[in-house]
Design an enzyme around this catalytic site. Structure first.
Site, short mmCIF file in Angstrom:
data_model
loop_
_atom_site.label_atom_id
_atom_site.label_comp_id
_atom_site.label_asym_id
_atom_site.label_seq_id
_atom_site.Cartn_x
_atom_site.Cartn_y
_atom_site.Cartn_z
N TYR A 53 14.39 27.67 8.33
CA TYR A 53 13.32 27.85 8.84
C TYR A 53 12.32 28.39 7.36
O TYR A 53 12.06 29.45 6.92
CB TYR A 53 13.08 28.68 9.85
CG TYR A 53 13.66 28.89 11.27
CD1 TYR A 53 14.21 27.36 11.23
CD2 TYR A 53 13.95 29.27 11.63
CE1 TYR A 53 14.80 26.71 12.22
CE2 TYR A 53 14.76 28.71 13.30
CZ TYR A 53 15.04 27.89 13.59
OH TYR A 53 15.49 27.12 14.48
N HIS A 128 24.65 26.60 13.43
CA HIS A 128 23.32 25.94 13.90
C HIS A 128 23.40 24.93 14.24
O HIS A 128 23.53 24.35 15.57
CB HIS A 128 22.65 25.96 11.97
CG HIS A 128 20.79 26.21 12.64
ND1 HIS A 128 20.07 26.68 11.81
CD2 HIS A 128 20.38 24.97 13.34
CE1 HIS A 128 18.39 25.54 12.18
NE2 HIS A 128 19.10 25.47 13.78
N SER A 209 13.42 24.70 21.60
CA SER A 209 11.93 24.26 22.80
C SER A 209 12.02 23.77 23.72
O SER A 209 11.96 22.90 24.27
CB SER A 209 12.13 22.37 21.54
OG SER A 209 12.38 22.16 20.46
N PRO A 210 11.59 25.40 24.64
CA PRO A 210 12.03 24.87 25.56
C PRO A 210 10.34 23.91 26.18
O PRO A 210 10.38 24.03 27.62
CB PRO A 210 12.01 26.06 26.07
CG PRO A 210 11.29 27.13 24.43
CD PRO A 210 12.16 26.34 23.65
N LEU A 211 9.11 24.32 25.37
CA LEU A 211 8.02 23.79 25.86
C LEU A 211 8.12 21.86 25.26
O LEU A 211 6.36 21.56 25.17
CB LEU A 211 6.94 25.10 24.93
CG LEU A 211 7.42 26.11 25.97
CD1 LEU A 211 5.62 26.90 24.52
CD2 LEU A 211 7.23 26.35 26.98
N GLY A 212 8.78 21.82 24.41
CA GLY A 212 9.35 20.49 23.95
C GLY A 212 8.94 20.32 22.75
O GLY A 212 8.94 18.94 22.18
N1 LIG Z 1 19.23 25.63 17.27
C1 LIG Z 1 18.50 24.61 17.04
O1 LIG Z 1 18.86 23.22 16.47
C2 LIG Z 1 16.57 24.77 16.73
C3 LIG Z 1 16.20 23.84 16.95
C4 LIG Z 1 14.75 24.16 17.01
C5 LIG Z 1 14.44 24.76 17.08
N2 LIG Z 1 15.16 26.24 17.29
C6 LIG Z 1 14.36 27.67 17.93
O2 LIG Z 1 13.63 27.25 19.08
C7 LIG Z 1 12.84 28.01 19.05
C8 LIG Z 1 11.14 27.35 20.15
O3 LIG Z 1 11.52 25.91 20.04
P1 LIG Z 1 10.08 25.35 19.05
O4 LIG Z 1 9.28 26.34 18.62
O5 LIG Z 1 10.79 24.12 18.11
O6 LIG Z 1 9.67 24.42 20.14
P2 LIG Z 1 8.26 24.84 21.00
O7 LIG Z 1 8.68 26.50 21.48
O8 LIG Z 1 9.16 24.29 22.48
O9 LIG Z 1 7.32 24.64 20.90
C9 LIG Z 1 6.53 25.99 20.75
C10 LIG Z 1 4.74 24.83 20.17
O10 LIG Z 1 4.77 26.04 21.17
C11 LIG Z 1 3.59 26.20 21.55
N3 LIG Z 1 3.28 27.56 22.26
C12 LIG Z 1 4.13 28.35 22.72
N4 LIG Z 1 3.48 29.18 23.89
C13 LIG Z 1 2.63 28.34 23.64
C14 LIG Z 1 1.98 28.72 25.42
N5 LIG Z 1 2.14 29.68 26.07
N6 LIG Z 1 1.10 27.78 25.88
C15 LIG Z 1 1.08 27.18 25.35
N7 LIG Z 1 1.61 26.69 23.64
C16 LIG Z 1 2.07 27.36 23.36
C17 LIG Z 1 3.10 27.27 19.69
O11 LIG Z 1 1.85 27.49 19.83
P3 LIG Z 1 1.22 27.55 18.72
O12 LIG Z 1 2.40 27.22 16.93
O13 LIG Z 1 0.10 27.70 18.30
O14 LIG Z 1 1.59 29.56 18.37
C18 LIG Z 1 4.60 26.35 19.18
O15 LIG Z 1 4.25 25.70 18.46
C19 LIG Z 1 12.19 27.53 17.33
O16 LIG Z 1 10.72 28.61 16.74
C20 LIG Z 1 13.44 27.76 16.83
O17 LIG Z 1 14.01 29.45 16.51
C21 LIG Z 1 16.11 25.62 17.22
#
Ligand SMILES: NC(=O)c1ccc[n+]([C@@H]2O[C@H](COP(=O)([O-])OP(=O)(O)OC[C@H]3O[C@@H](n4cnc5c(N)ncnc54)[C@H](OP(=O)(O)O)[C@@H]3O)[C@@H](O)[C@H]2O)c1
Length: 287
Positions: A53, A128, A209-212
């Site tokens: 990251y 990973h 990416s639980p929120l998309g």
């Molecule tokens: N293992 C893997 O291959 C892999 C791949 C991708 C991600 N991940 C992990 O999974 C985590 C989550 O995935 P992600 O960050 O890609 O996507 P996500 O959690 O689906 O979405 C992240 C975005 O959601 C917004 N958000 C969060 N909570 C919110 C709420 N309550 N209301 C409105 N918007 C909200 C945030 O906005 P703001 O930025 O404006 O705060 C952030 O940019 C990553 O951070 C990482 O640690 C792992």
């Protein structure tokens, strides 16, 4: 904050995903530290990160160092916080993501993560992403060595199939696979079989990416109308409804919503207290 288990360790039912604070579109360091502190204020005791990251070449471990810095500067007790990092992905700095699942790389990556996090042992170390050029069991064998050497306290995997979950259980030994981290959200549900498999074995399942995903999470309510309607009925955000829906799927589920603003993680953390009815859950399942 309600709690769940990863291995024998108790963590908050909602974790913080660190990725948005270190890749494309990342905020300045001051806002990132405030975001991590807001998560801790909300009772979050699981922070997900990875050595990969980062944005530019030569700054591997950017997110790990940020988290270490935020934990060190937090006013309260952080001894119960589990930082879960990963190895096996690389970012050359041109925007791409590459893989190296060789045991040699994973050993070196774990050493670098120990330094970046400033710890003697990594709480949870996750492989990973499978490397097509390396037999899966060999990659997991490196995690087993790290476990045996005491460099990591728990081992996990990410982006894994059911077969890879079972290979990992076999290589790591009974009960030593602590977690599986796969993509899962209203828009991406095809990891339901892995979720069910982890649940049947009592292995923690961390939806990524639980929120998309970054850049799409804000439109969750417009993209998935049923989640917005249930949110309106409870006077909460559709993001909270999404996380509560996941938590209700199985006691092993621990979503790790990403954030780069304090308000986002504060709102997401509240989903641990949101109880949806059986009718609402059934509706969201097919929405
Ligand atoms: N293992 C893997 O291959 C892999 C791949 C991708 C991600 N991940 C992990 O999974 C985590 C989550 O995935 P992600 O960050 O890609 O996507 P996500 O959690 O689906 O979405 C992240 C975005 O959601 C917004 N958000 C969060 N909570 C919110 C709420 N309550 N209301 C409105 N918007 C909200 C945030 O906005 P703001 O930025 O404006 O705060 C952030 O940019 C990553 O951070 C990482 O640690 C792992």
């Amino acid at each position: 904050m309600h709690t769940r288990k990863i291995g024998q360790l108790t963590v908050s039912a909602i974790g913080l995903g660190g990725m948005p604070m270190s890749i494309e579109g990342r905020p300045d360091e001051e806002r990132s530290i405030r975001t991590i502190h807001a998560a801790l204020d909300a009772g979050v005791t699981l922070i997900d990160t990875a050595d990969a990251y980062h944005l530019h070449a030569g700054e591997t471990g950017h997110n790990e160092r940020l988290i270490a810095q935020a934990l060190a500067s937090y006013g309260g007790d952080t001894s119960d916080v589990l930082v879960a990092t990963k190895g096996g992905h690389l970012r050359p700095g041109d925007g791409s993501w590459t893989v190296d699942g060789s045991p040699r790389h994973l050993r070196e990556a774990a050493e670098a993560s120990l330094k970046a996090l400033g710890v003697d042992a990594i709480g949870l170390y996750q492989f990973h992403r499978p490397d097509p050029g390396v037999p899966y069991a060999e990659s997991i064998g490196a995690l087993k060595e790290l476990l045996d050497a005491g460099k990591i306290r728990m081992a996990g995997i990410s982006n894994a199939t059911i077969e890879q979950i079972d290979i990992s259980r076999n290589v790591l030994g009974d009960g030593n696979l602590a977690s599986v981290q796969n993509q899962f959200s209203p828009a991406f549900r095809s990891s339901e079989p892995e979720l069910a498999h982890a649940a049947s074995l009592g292995i923690a399942f961390l939806p990524w990416s639980p929120l998309g995903g970054i850049g799409r999470a804000g439109q969750l309510g417009t993209r998935h109308a049923a989640f917005q309607e249930v949110a309106d009925a409870h006077a909460v955000s559709p993001q909270q409804v999404t996380l509560a829906w996941m938590l209700a799927k199985a006691p092993v589920v621990i979503p790790i919503p990403g954030a780069s603003r304090p308000e986002s993680i504060a709102d997401s953390a509240r989903s641990a207290d949101l109880v949806l009815s059986a009718d609402e859950l059934a509706r969201l399942d097919v929405a």
